[in-house]
Enzyme design. Structure first.
Site, mmCIF file in Angstrom:
data_model
loop_
_atom_site.group_PDB
_atom_site.id
_atom_site.type_symbol
_atom_site.label_atom_id
_atom_site.label_comp_id
_atom_site.label_asym_id
_atom_site.label_seq_id
_atom_site.Cartn_x
_atom_site.Cartn_y
_atom_site.Cartn_z
ATOM 1 C CB SER A 289 -0.898 0.015 1.238
ATOM 2 O OG SER A 289 -0.176 0.425 2.390
ATOM 3 C CG ASP A 290 1.505 5.814 -1.283
ATOM 4 O OD1 ASP A 290 2.410 6.009 -0.448
ATOM 5 O OD2 ASP A 290 1.419 6.474 -2.337
ATOM 6 C CE1 TYR A 291 4.821 7.294 6.067
ATOM 7 C CE2 TYR A 291 2.671 7.895 6.914
ATOM 8 C CZ TYR A 291 4.034 7.756 7.101
ATOM 9 O OH TYR A 291 4.597 8.074 8.307
ATOM 10 N N GLY A 293 -2.407 3.977 3.244
ATOM 11 C CA GLY A 293 -3.445 3.892 2.218
ATOM 12 C C GLY A 293 -4.613 3.015 2.616
#
Length: 764
Positions: A289-291, A293
């Site tokens: 995932s992104d930060y 996310g």
């Protein structure tokens, strides 16, 4: 700790049946890896398996509001798969040692970081790198970045960012390669190869992570984290190709984007992550995932943290960056049968496989070598390469009356808040970079032209606007107002210009005005900088405008009133030396734009490979009922592929080897390119093709090839492109990758606008 003796000591420390000894014996085949992972996972508890999916942040900086807590204890309990934001051999050793000596199964950690355009030696921002149109230099920048990062304890980078971006209001346009899927695909593959080398087992190879999957560059209104909405046919033809190119090049990891796609945020989008990425494209690595996310899916309206965590894992997101939703909820979801043991095992296996491929089970301290860090990082050769790459990325936008290059003994006024500035040279997303190591333009000119008579005047603060200043200073811009008033600063600059032969004015953005969370609605130079530039041009002295910025700007006034404009982006550690080399003619600029520069924000999105309407405007008539503006041209200020040189080039009419192309047989398109000016130089010769009639609407032209050539003054060279049936393929409404018989226009030129043209027929 990489010698044979050290590996033997490790095996002795952890026992003959340790993971390290087992992988050391393995030859590296898929079967041996599977056997190793099977044996390891058979020993793992459900908590330890979920722990491998957890990526907390520990370190020197973060890119979001959360810094993970209690990480040491979690590592000891086997509840961490990797660490984000920690580097240096000393810091990495501390955490890796916890995993290896304290956790039950001694599974090594991954260490990831945002190595976006260099680690310690910082290169031009990616949008600038793409302007070089030089795959060998772009790959070299990633190779150097990987060598430095791997010497500094890292084994994973969150790069390349390959999002197609056609809206310069979006700050993250700076991180990618612009608007074109063909060029973007080549750059994506080159970056992956540079990071990962030919084998992840190499000591200086790190995991690449293609991002942001997918369509993040199409965020509505150019506003970061915003929604996207587009047809599948547009996705497949225009936005997905660079991601696929990175996957085909072997990218071991993929980072999912923040935006939604077809109504489902990417982090929980099973069609995107399973049906497309894995089943259609055959991706075998893991998805992160992104930060935070996953946590942010709650705000998207998909449910509480437990619900969105289970949904994300089931969709195909394998690792949770920072949010710890997986760590805190997946076990309960498993007990409630909201997810299966199989989906947890599969995600865990993918992460363990990447660790195996890196050789971390054989040597968990593979990336911890203080001696190597001292020789690899910010070496003299790395800086020389950074300078060369920066030079190749600069774009000459205007040069009336051959004002450039400057004479090395010229009397110049060097003016502007970026003229003697180190802080902003390395640009945004230079996370590990030290701006104090950067070279300013003032220093560069003194280095390259010691006989030049230079008078410096700041002329203006970089930013005066209180709202912008408050925002960017809160994020590290470190801009302080000069003790002199704006009027006094301008008066000093005007006086300097009047006493010089030429004024070199260095203007643009603060580095912190680009990158994540830096969307803008106005792309003009800031008002205080405009006032300075207008005052300098009013002196009547010749003016060279040197730009530093992270995105296309709106420069209509500047183009109309300033005789010479050089786009330098943010050029990195060696910025000043590289800019000086170009200004004094040590290097003849050859960069070409990969993102269109509009006249005004009102034209955005503006890109070269648009489609025709049923009422196209020819740019000249005054007929009302055409697709046009009443207050502006449809055309850009500077088109895709545009860039001048200190010399000039002519391109002959196209010679086609045949007017007919058939399946299985190619034709060639040849032009003669001649250097007609007074300098040796490089030209990027560009091939575009238009499918005139189709079963679906097709772009007015599409980049299908290019060649960068060097010609001495007066020299001519024939440049030949091969066109085959595969080059004409596209996705139709049924998402079949096809070509269609019919007539095609072929264009060759120095940019997407200035071309020579011919036509051929494709017969199936």
């Amino acid at each position: 700790m990489k010698t044979k003796t050290s590996l033997i000591l490790l095996a002795a420390l952890f026992g003959a049946n340790s993971l390290f000894a087992q992988q050391k014996k393995a030859a590296g085949t898929d079967q041996e890896m599977n056997t190793f992972i099977n044996n390891l996972m058979a020993k793992m508890t459900i908590d330890e398996k979920i722990g491998q999916l957890n990526l907390p942040a520990v370190g020197f900086d973060v890119t979001g509001p959360i810094l993970s807590e209690g990480v040491d204890e979690k590592i000891e309990k086997g509840l961490v798969g990797g660490v984000f934001n920690t580097f240096t051999p000393q810091a990495v050793r501390k955490l890796q040692k916890l995993a290896i000596t304290k956790s039950r199964l001694k599974i090594p950690l991954l260490f990831g970081y945002d190595v976006v355009h260099g680690h310690k030696t910082i290169f031009t921002i990616p949008l600038g790198l793409s302007a070089s149109w030089d795959m060998s230099l772009i790959e070299k920048s990633a190779r150097i970045a990987a060598r430095e990062a791997s010497a500094d304890g890292l084994n994973w980078t969150f790069s390349p960012m390959v999002d197609i971006a056609r809206d310069p209001r979006w700050g993250r346009i700076s991180e990618g390669s612009g608007e074109d899927p063909y060029l973007g695909s080549l750059i994506a593959a080159a970056m992956v190869k540079g990071y990962q080398t030919n084998s992840l087992a190499n000591k200086d190879a790190i995991l690449a992570c293609v991002k942001h999957f997918a369509l993040y560059g199409a965020a509505e209104a150019g506003r970061d984290y915003n929604t996207t909405d587009m047809s599948l046919i547009r996705m497949y033809n225009e936005y997905l190709p660079p991601y696929k190119a990175a996957v085909d090049a072997g990218s071991e990891t993929v980072m999912v984007s923040f935006n939604d796609i077809n109504g489902t945020p990417a982090t929980a989008n099973k069609w995107l992550l399973t049906d497309l990425l894995r089943n259609q494209w055959g991706f075998k690595g893991f998805v992160v995932s992104d930060y935070t996310g996953i946590n942010e899916l709650v705000a998207h309206g998909l449910g509480d943290l437990k619900t969105v965590s289970a949904r994300s894992l089931d969709a195909g997101t394998d690792m949770d960056m920072v949010g710890e939703g997986f760590l805190t909820t997946l076990k309960q979801s498993l007990e409630e049968k909201k997810i299966t043991q199989e989906v947890i095992d599969l995600a865990c296996r993918r992460i363990l496989e990447s660790k195996y491929k890196l050789g971390l089970f054989a040597d968990p301290y593979k990336y911890i070598d203080e001696k190597r860090a001292k020789t690899e990082i910010l070496s003299k050769q790395n800086r020389l390469d950074a300078r060369k790459i920066a030079e190749a990325s600069m774009v000459l936008l205007k040069n009336n009356n051959q004002l450039l290059p400057l004479k090395k003994n010229a009397k110049i006024a060097l003016i502007g808040p970026l003229a003697d500035n180190k802080r902003d040279m390395i640009g945004n997303w230079s996370a590990a970079g030290d701006w104090k190591q950067a070279i300013s333009v003032m220093e560069g000119l003194k280095n390259m032209a010691p006989d030049m008579n230079i008078t410096y005047a700041k002329g203006a603060n970089l930013v005066d606007d209180p709202a912008i200043l408050k925002q960017i200073n809160a994020n590290g811009a470190e801009i302080t107002a000069d003790k002199k008033s704006p009027e006094e600063l301008i008066n000093d600059a005007v006086a300097a210009a009047k006493n010089a032969d030429i004024a070199v004015v260095v203007l643009g953005e603060s580095a912190i005005m680009g990158g994540e969370a830096t969307s803008r609605t106005n792309l003009d130079l800031l008002p205080n900088q405009q006032a300075l530039l207008k005052a300098i041009t009013a002196t009547g002295k010749p003016v060279v405008l040197v730009l530093m910025n992270s995105r296309p700007l709106t420069l209509s006034w500047e183009d109309a009133n300033v005789p010479a404009i050089l786009e330098t982006w943010f050029s990195g550690t060696e910025a000043g030396n590289a800019i000086a080399d170009v200004l004094v003619g040590n290097y003849n600029p050859a960069g070409k734009l990969t993102a269109t520069f509009p006249h005004s924000v009102g034209q955005i999105p503006l890109y070269y490979n648009h489609k025709s309407t049923g009422r196209p405007y020819d740019g000249q008539s005054n007929e009302k009922f055409k697709s046009r503006y009443i207050d502006s041209s449809n055309e850009p200020l500077y088109p895709f592929g545009y860039g001048l040189s200190y010399t000039t080039f002519s391109i002959s009419p196209i010679q086609l080897s045949s007017k007919t192309l058939t399946e299985g047989q190619g034709l060639t398109a040849t032009v003669e390119v001649k250097n007609t000016g007074n300098f040796d130089g490089e030209e990027v010769v560009q091939l575009y093709i238009q499918d005139i009639y189709g079963t679906v609407t097709r772009p007015v032209k599409e980049l299908k090839g290019f060649k960068k050539i060097f010609l001495k003054k007066g020299e001519a060279q024939k440049v030949t492109f091969t066109i085959d049936a595969a080059l004409l393929k596209f996705y139709n409404t049924e998402l079949k990758f096809i070509n269609e018989a019919g007539d095609f226009n072929v264009f060759i030129g120095s940019n997407s606008r200035d071309v020579v043209e011919s036509q051929f027929n494709f017969t199936k």
